[in-house]
Motif scaffolding. Structure first.
Motif, PDB file in Angstrom:
ATOM      1  N   ASP A   1       5.612  13.230  55.248  1.00  0.00           N
ATOM      2  CA  ASP A   1       4.187  13.601  55.243  1.00  0.00           C
ATOM      3  C   ASP A   1       3.765  14.212  53.896  1.00  0.00           C
ATOM      4  N   ASP A   2       2.480  14.552  53.793  1.00  0.00           N
ATOM      5  CA  ASP A   2       1.938  15.055  52.537  1.00  0.00           C
ATOM      6  C   ASP A   2       2.450  16.439  52.169  1.00  0.00           C
ATOM      7  N   ALA A   3       2.962  17.161  53.165  1.00  0.00           N
ATOM      8  CA  ALA A   3       3.500  18.495  52.902  1.00  0.00           C
ATOM      9  C   ALA A   3       4.929  18.441  52.356  1.00  0.00           C
ATOM     10  N   GLY A   4       5.463  17.227  52.164  1.00  0.00           N
ATOM     11  CA  GLY A   4       6.824  17.104  51.647  1.00  0.00           C
ATOM     12  C   GLY A   4       7.883  17.196  52.715  1.00  0.00           C
ATOM     13  N   VAL A   5       7.487  16.983  53.966  1.00  0.00           N
ATOM     14  CA  VAL A   5       8.423  17.079  55.088  1.00  0.00           C
ATOM     15  C   VAL A   5       8.771  15.677  55.594  1.00  0.00           C
ATOM     16  N   ALA A   6      10.059  15.371  55.586  1.00  0.00           N
ATOM     17  CA  ALA A   6      10.535  14.092  56.132  1.00  0.00           C
ATOM     18  C   ALA A   6      11.037  14.326  57.545  1.00  0.00           C
ATOM     19  N   VAL A   7      10.706  13.414  58.438  1.00  0.00           N
ATOM     20  CA  VAL A   7      11.229  13.487  59.807  1.00  0.00           C
ATOM     21  C   VAL A   7      12.034  12.222  60.078  1.00  0.00           C
ATOM     22  N   LEU A   8      13.306  12.408  60.406  1.00  0.00           N
ATOM     23  CA  LEU A   8      14.159  11.297  60.829  1.00  0.00           C
ATOM     24  C   LEU A   8      14.392  11.442  62.321  1.00  0.00           C
ATOM     25  N   THR A   9      14.083  10.402  63.062  1.00  0.00           N
ATOM     26  CA  THR A   9      14.230  10.435  64.521  1.00  0.00           C
ATOM     27  C   THR A   9      15.277   9.421  64.949  1.00  0.00           C
ATOM     28  N   ILE A  10      16.336   9.910  65.576  1.00  0.00           N
ATOM     29  CA  ILE A  10      17.349   9.002  66.131  1.00  0.00           C
ATOM     30  C   ILE A  10      16.703   8.330  67.338  1.00  0.00           C
TER      31      ILE A  10
ATOM     32  N   LEU B   1      16.373  10.061  50.669  1.00  0.00           N
ATOM     33  CA  LEU B   1      15.389  11.155  50.590  1.00  0.00           C
ATOM     34  C   LEU B   1      15.859  12.227  49.611  1.00  0.00           C
ATOM     35  N   ASP B   2      17.160  12.467  49.585  1.00  0.00           N
ATOM     36  CA  ASP B   2      17.710  13.531  48.741  1.00  0.00           C
ATOM     37  C   ASP B   2      17.643  13.163  47.262  1.00  0.00           C
ATOM     38  N   ARG B   3      17.993  11.916  46.945  1.00  0.00           N
ATOM     39  CA  ARG B   3      18.187  11.543  45.539  1.00  0.00           C
ATOM     40  C   ARG B   3      16.988  10.829  44.949  1.00  0.00           C
ATOM     41  N   ASN B   4      16.264  10.078  45.762  1.00  0.00           N
ATOM     42  CA  ASN B   4      15.266   9.148  45.211  1.00  0.00           C
ATOM     43  C   ASN B   4      13.858   9.388  45.713  1.00  0.00           C
ATOM     44  N   HIS B   5      13.625  10.507  46.348  1.00  0.00           N
ATOM     45  CA  HIS B   5      12.306  10.734  46.934  1.00  0.00           C
ATOM     46  C   HIS B   5      11.843  12.151  46.591  1.00  0.00           C
ATOM     47  N   PRO B   6      11.360  12.354  45.344  1.00  0.00           N
ATOM     48  CA  PRO B   6      11.041  13.716  44.901  1.00  0.00           C
ATOM     49  C   PRO B   6       9.973  14.410  45.740  1.00  0.00           C
ATOM     50  N   THR B   7       9.066  13.659  46.372  1.00  0.00           N
ATOM     51  CA  THR B   7       8.039  14.357  47.158  1.00  0.00           C
ATOM     52  C   THR B   7       8.575  14.899  48.481  1.00  0.00           C
ATOM     53  N   ALA B   8       9.663  14.329  48.991  1.00  0.00           N
ATOM     54  CA  ALA B   8      10.281  14.876  50.217  1.00  0.00           C
ATOM     55  C   ALA B   8      11.108  16.090  49.830  1.00  0.00           C
ATOM     56  N   LYS B   9      10.783  17.229  50.430  1.00  0.00           N
ATOM     57  CA  LYS B   9      11.469  18.473  50.045  1.00  0.00           C
ATOM     58  C   LYS B   9      12.424  18.970  51.124  1.00  0.00           C
ATOM     59  N   VAL B  10      12.125  18.658  52.371  1.00  0.00           N
ATOM     60  CA  VAL B  10      12.930  19.131  53.510  1.00  0.00           C
ATOM     61  C   VAL B  10      13.033  17.986  54.516  1.00  0.00           C
TER      62      VAL B  10
END
Ligand code: CAA
Length: 263
Positions: A14-23, A47-56
């Protein structure tokens, strides 16, 4: 990229830099088969290495019954020792240890066996009031194989870890918080919103400083006090090489909100 099509997880940022992964295998209570492992690990690494906007990164389970009810028993049942050993069965999950961004487990239901172990690989566990934690491997004739004996003992102490690992008995969310396994219990309907709120607060901080802080707390789990204190001091000193330290401290002095540049 994140555009690759996953079959067993869902991923969004999302725009707040929050990634959600759902199993996303609710029909199997989100059991962790080889595909889930490969997809969770590759999404986290991306997300960790290649996605600078995702923070958590938040990890959760689809449906209202399970976070993950363990490694897929149907997939494991016929495996022999030689195959388990030579394929380093379940070792792929260890890759998550290299993720520098914070991982939050939003445990929405059963977190059993590998599901409990996956939650414990995350940095923070939030539990819904429907969460149940346990290491039932002993009832299947095996032992935890994704770090459960180690991380549970560190999280809740030897006696309670022994009880759980030797009997397979489950603990509910309130007990999990009391033991120090989870941070907070939340009503099921609020779990994901609260996880997003928590993630959003962390996402506002300086990303490299957050990564340093995470690494230091993990060293406390992994090494002795002397090594840990030396490690922390060096990481603390290194913060002063970042422009975010200058920004954070001058914002305080000027009585304004800091605007971290993540550098
Ligand atoms: N693997 C594969 N399938 C699983 C599963 C698992 N770990 N957990 C649940 N499922 C499947 C069930 O087989 C069932 O599928 P079918 O509809 O095809 O029969 C479906 O999910 C729904 O499950 P239940 O009907 O059992 O649901 P329930 O509400 O009656 O019970 C439960 C819920 C108590 C969680 C029960 O499903 C259960 O005990 N699951 C297994 C828990 C477990 O032992 N986990 C440890 C796995 S070993 C491990 O993780 C190894 C390790 O250390 C790394």
């Amino acid at each position: 990229s994140m555009r690759q099509s996953f079959t067993s997880i869902r991923a969004e940022v999302d725009d707040a830099g929050v990634a959600v992964l759902t199993i996303d295998r609710p029909q199997a209570l989100n059991a962790l088969n080889a595909t889930v492992m490969q997809e969770v690990v590759s999404a986290c690494l991306f997300l960790d290495r290649n996605h600078p906007t995702a923070k958590v990164i938040i990890l959760t389970g689809a449906g209202d019954k399970a976070f993950a009810a363990g490694v897929d028993i149907k997939e494991m049942a016929a495996v022999g020792y030689a195959e388990a050993y030579t394929s380093s069965m379940l070792n792929g999950w260890e890759t998550l240890r290299s993720v520098r961004k914070p991982l939050i487990a939003a445990v929405n239901g059963y977190a059993l066996g590998g599901g409990c172990e996956l939650a414990m690989m995350c940095d923070i566990i939030l539990a819904s009031d429907k969460a149940q934690f346990g290491q039932p491997e002993i009832t299947l004739g095996v032992i935890p194989g994704m770090g459960g004996t180690q991380r549970l003992a560190r999280a809740v102490g030897k006696s309670r870890a022994m009880e759980m690992v030797l009997t397979g008995a489950r603990v509910n969310a309130t007990e999990a918080v009391r033991m120090g396994l989870a941070s907070r219990v939340l009503p099921a309907a609020e779990l994901l919103d609260e996880a997003r709120k928590l993630a959003g607060r962390i996402a506002e901080m300086s990303a490299p400083v957050v990564a340093k802080a995470k690494e230091c707390v993990l060293v406390a789990q992994e090494q002795g006090l002397n090594e840990g204190l030396r490690f922390e001091k060096r990481e603390f000193w290194s913060c002063f090489a970042l422009s975010d330290q200058k920004e954070g401290m001058s914002a305080f002095v000027q009585k304004r909100k800091p605007e971290f540049k993540h550098m």
